[in-house]
Write an enzyme that holds these catalytic residues in place. Structure first.
Site, short mmCIF file in Angstrom:
data_model
loop_
_atom_site.label_atom_id
_atom_site.label_comp_id
_atom_site.label_asym_id
_atom_site.label_seq_id
_atom_site.Cartn_x
_atom_site.Cartn_y
_atom_site.Cartn_z
N LYS A 1 46.29 -35.96 -4.28
CA LYS A 1 46.29 -34.99 -3.39
C LYS A 1 46.08 -33.89 -3.86
O LYS A 1 46.57 -33.36 -4.95
CB LYS A 1 47.75 -35.14 -2.84
CG LYS A 1 47.60 -34.94 -1.47
CD LYS A 1 46.95 -35.94 -0.97
CE LYS A 1 47.05 -35.31 1.19
NZ LYS A 1 46.79 -36.54 2.18
N ASP B 1 42.07 -34.20 5.01
CA ASP B 1 43.84 -34.00 5.57
C ASP B 1 44.30 -32.40 6.51
O ASP B 1 43.42 -31.94 7.36
CB ASP B 1 44.69 -33.53 4.24
CG ASP B 1 46.02 -34.39 4.99
OD1 ASP B 1 46.40 -36.09 4.58
OD2 ASP B 1 47.17 -33.82 4.84
P1 NDP Z 1 44.43 -31.96 11.40
O1 NDP Z 1 45.33 -30.58 10.97
O2 NDP Z 1 43.32 -32.36 12.02
O3 NDP Z 1 45.42 -32.30 12.61
C1 NDP Z 1 47.85 -31.69 12.68
C2 NDP Z 1 48.12 -31.77 13.46
O4 NDP Z 1 49.19 -32.06 13.75
C3 NDP Z 1 47.67 -30.83 14.33
O5 NDP Z 1 47.81 -30.56 16.30
C4 NDP Z 1 49.12 -29.59 13.91
O6 NDP Z 1 49.35 -28.83 14.72
C5 NDP Z 1 49.81 -30.51 14.12
N1 NDP Z 1 50.56 -29.61 12.95
C6 NDP Z 1 50.79 -29.22 11.44
N2 NDP Z 1 51.80 -28.96 11.18
C7 NDP Z 1 52.73 -29.22 11.91
C8 NDP Z 1 53.61 -28.91 11.97
N3 NDP Z 1 54.24 -27.83 10.82
N4 NDP Z 1 54.83 -28.95 12.77
C9 NDP Z 1 53.84 -29.56 13.83
N5 NDP Z 1 53.02 -29.89 14.18
C10 NDP Z 1 51.75 -29.50 13.19
O7 NDP Z 1 45.08 -32.62 10.37
P2 NDP Z 1 45.40 -34.61 10.59
O8 NDP Z 1 44.81 -35.25 11.58
O9 NDP Z 1 44.14 -35.33 9.71
O10 NDP Z 1 46.80 -34.63 9.55
C11 NDP Z 1 47.85 -35.51 10.57
C12 NDP Z 1 49.03 -35.81 9.58
O11 NDP Z 1 47.69 -37.71 9.45
C13 NDP Z 1 49.27 -35.53 8.39
O12 NDP Z 1 50.49 -35.92 7.84
C14 NDP Z 1 48.24 -36.46 7.48
O13 NDP Z 1 48.85 -36.41 5.56
C15 NDP Z 1 48.21 -37.56 8.26
N6 NDP Z 1 47.08 -38.29 7.55
C16 NDP Z 1 45.70 -38.26 7.71
C17 NDP Z 1 45.07 -38.65 7.48
C18 NDP Z 1 43.30 -38.40 7.80
O14 NDP Z 1 42.63 -39.42 7.09
N7 NDP Z 1 42.92 -37.04 8.32
C19 NDP Z 1 44.55 -40.04 6.82
C20 NDP Z 1 45.95 -40.70 6.81
C21 NDP Z 1 47.19 -39.26 7.24
P3 NDP Z 1 48.90 -27.10 14.30
O15 NDP Z 1 46.97 -27.15 14.96
O16 NDP Z 1 49.67 -26.66 15.76
O17 NDP Z 1 49.07 -26.49 13.58
O1 2IT Z 2 46.91 -38.82 3.35
C1 2IT Z 2 45.52 -39.52 3.74
O2 2IT Z 2 45.33 -41.14 3.15
C2 2IT Z 2 44.67 -38.96 3.72
N1 2IT Z 2 44.25 -37.79 3.64
C3 2IT Z 2 43.17 -39.86 3.57
C4 2IT Z 2 42.85 -39.54 1.78
C5 2IT Z 2 40.90 -40.38 2.15
O3 2IT Z 2 40.70 -40.27 0.40
O4 2IT Z 2 40.45 -40.85 2.67
#
Ligand code: NDP
Ligand code: 2IT
Length: 446
Positions: free
Chosen positions: A126, A166
């Protein structure tokens, strides 16, 4: 048993002081994996979990860049290369002001188990930076991404370490970083996943995490003879994962009631349908606006400033924003309002107290390392397509994703089955552990 676990955690803590998120992730794994180690001779005397809690390598670096007013700014970049026993390091990059060593080490540790669960050959890593992308111009973002990659490029490679997105890193940022890597190396390789379709990306990768988390919920519901049809779903977040979790839930006939961002949540009692979701995607992804914009267009919905959506009554909760966003109080409210299924789209969104309440109340609870593994799984499929110099259709990738989520559910069931049903947390931890630990043991003292 308690004493063995406590001693282990004390030793890890001594080496990692002031890293609460990392300790939380290690502790959660230790509670279920240490009893398994004790019960299985082949893992005795190998210090195997301690080795897994120590990153193979941590890289920290300066990221200098120039903002639009000509001022020189500096951020800190990281890449945690946690474990390469079963494949090259693989995991996302997070750009958020809260990023620090503890958060990235917890994410890298979780990633090792998650990637093992996908059935694909990927180790765990990561990275990211304490950079806040909000309010930055496109040019500033590009300069930041280029500077970030100017150091990161020497540590990664298509057979070494393959980052992805992420929080704060989506298709746009992956594009800028890929472009810079290519200039520096003079090589077109699959060094990042989440790429655009015309330059090596995979269909369904943007959708994969959210879709996968809904497929996982479906698998859990099936164990109780239920389906997604007609279920009320509460979702937090409105980024990549939340948007596609909502899309798939709607497609399967569920009623999505909420979405949120760090400023608050919106509640639409009529449900967010496909048209309303398209509106959200437009203002979030193209105009980069905040979630309260929704109520200007749909006045029957309400915006709740500074609040989280967990008090809205639902059948299924999907935390899709960030770590520790759902605590013990929230869990109790969800349960008392009838929620009986929690599928985590985010990484470690539920606190240990919340998880305890879920277990004690027979909630179908899936930890992120199982339920959100669809994202990295399709990243693995993107790598496979890059190696083949070929691309699969949308339907082919979606079918593979569905199979993988089923396999993960099955792995959780086989290691987590008990008198009271499946403990998905225990199952995911042990299934992930066994795969990585066996590979490490076969490779000697690594
Ligand atoms: P994005 O940046 O696309 O979206 C993040 C969302 O979460 C936004 O709505 C953001 O709001 C909100 N958010 C972030 N930080 C906070 C906080 N401290 N408090 C409240 N809301 C918050 O990220 P992703 O959708 O990609 O990721 C979301 C989650 O999913 C994370 O935990 C990530 O690690 C996990 N994840 C992502 C993957 C991927 O493929 N993208 C894969 C597996 C897991 P705001 O805009 O106001 O910050
Ligand atoms: O938390 C996660 O699994 C991710 N942000 C995606 C990682 C990846 O390599 O696609």
């Amino acid at each position: 048993m308690e004493k063995i676990i406590t001693n282990f955690l004390q030793e890890v803590n001594q080496r990692n002081t002031n890293e609460p998120e990392f300790m939380q992730a290690v502790s959660e794994v230790a509670q279920t994996v240490i009893p398994y180690i004790v019960a299985n001779d082949i893992y005795h005397g190998k210090n195997i979990l301690m080795r897994m809690a120590e990153p193979e390598r941590v890289v920290m670096f300066r990221v200098p860049w120039i903002d639009d007013s000509g001022e020189i700014r500096v951020n800190r970049g990281y890449r945690i290369e946690m474990n390469s026993a079963i494949g090259p390091y693989k995991g996302g990059l997070r750009f958020h002001e809260s990023v620090n060593l503890s958060i990235l080490k917890f994410l890298a540790f979780e990633q090792v188990f998650k990637n093992a669960l996908t059935t694909l050959p990927m180790g765990g890593g990561k990275g990211g930076a304490d950079f806040n992308p909000k309010g930055k111009s496109d040019a500033e973002l590009m300069r930041f991404c280029q500077s970030f990659m100017t150091e990161l490029f020497r540590h990664i490679g298509p057979n070494r370490d393959i980052p992805a997105g992420d929080i704060g890193v989506g298709g746009r940022e992956i594009g800028y970083m890929f472009g810079q890597y290519k200039r520096l190396k003079n090589e077109f390789t699959g060094v990042l996943t989440g790429k655009g379709i015309s330059w090596g990306g995979s269909l369904i990768r943007p959708e994969a995490t959210g879709y996968g988390a809904v497929y996982f919920a479906q698998n859990m519901l099936e164990t109780r003879g239920a389906s997604s049809e007609g279920k009320k779903v509460v979702i937090s977040g409105s980024g990549n994962v939340a948007q596609y979790a909502a899309e798939k839930a709607i497609q399967l006939g569920s009623k999505v009631l909420t979405m949120s961002d760090s400023s608050g949540f919106i509640h639409d009692p009529d449900g967010i349908d496909e048209e309303k979701l398209a509106f959200i995607m437009q203002f979030k992804n193209v105009r980069r606006q905040r979630i309260h914009k929704y109520v200007e267009q749909y006045p029957k919905a309400s915006f709740h400033k500074g609040e989280k959506p967990w008090r809205v009554s639902c059948d299924i909760a999907m935390p899709c924003a960030t770590q520790n966003e759902l605590d013990g109080v929230d869990a109790n409210i969800l349960i008392s309002n009838g929620c009986y299924c929690v599928s985590e789209g985010a990484n470690m969104p539920s606190t240990p107290e919340a998880i305890l309440h879920f277990h004690n109340n027979n909630v179908l609870y899936a930890p992120g390392k199982a339920s959100n593994a669809g994202g990295v799984a399709v990243s693995g499929l993107e790598m496979a397509q890059n190696s083949l110099r070929y691309s699969w259709t949308r339907d082919e990738v979606d079918q593979r994703l569905q199979h993988i989520m089923k396999d993960i559910h099955q792995a959780c069931a086989s290691y987590g089955k008990g008198k009271e049903g499946i403990n998905y947390e225990k199952g995911a931890n042990i299934a992930g552990f066994v795969k990585v630990a066996d590979a490490m043991l076969a490779q000697g003292v690594v």
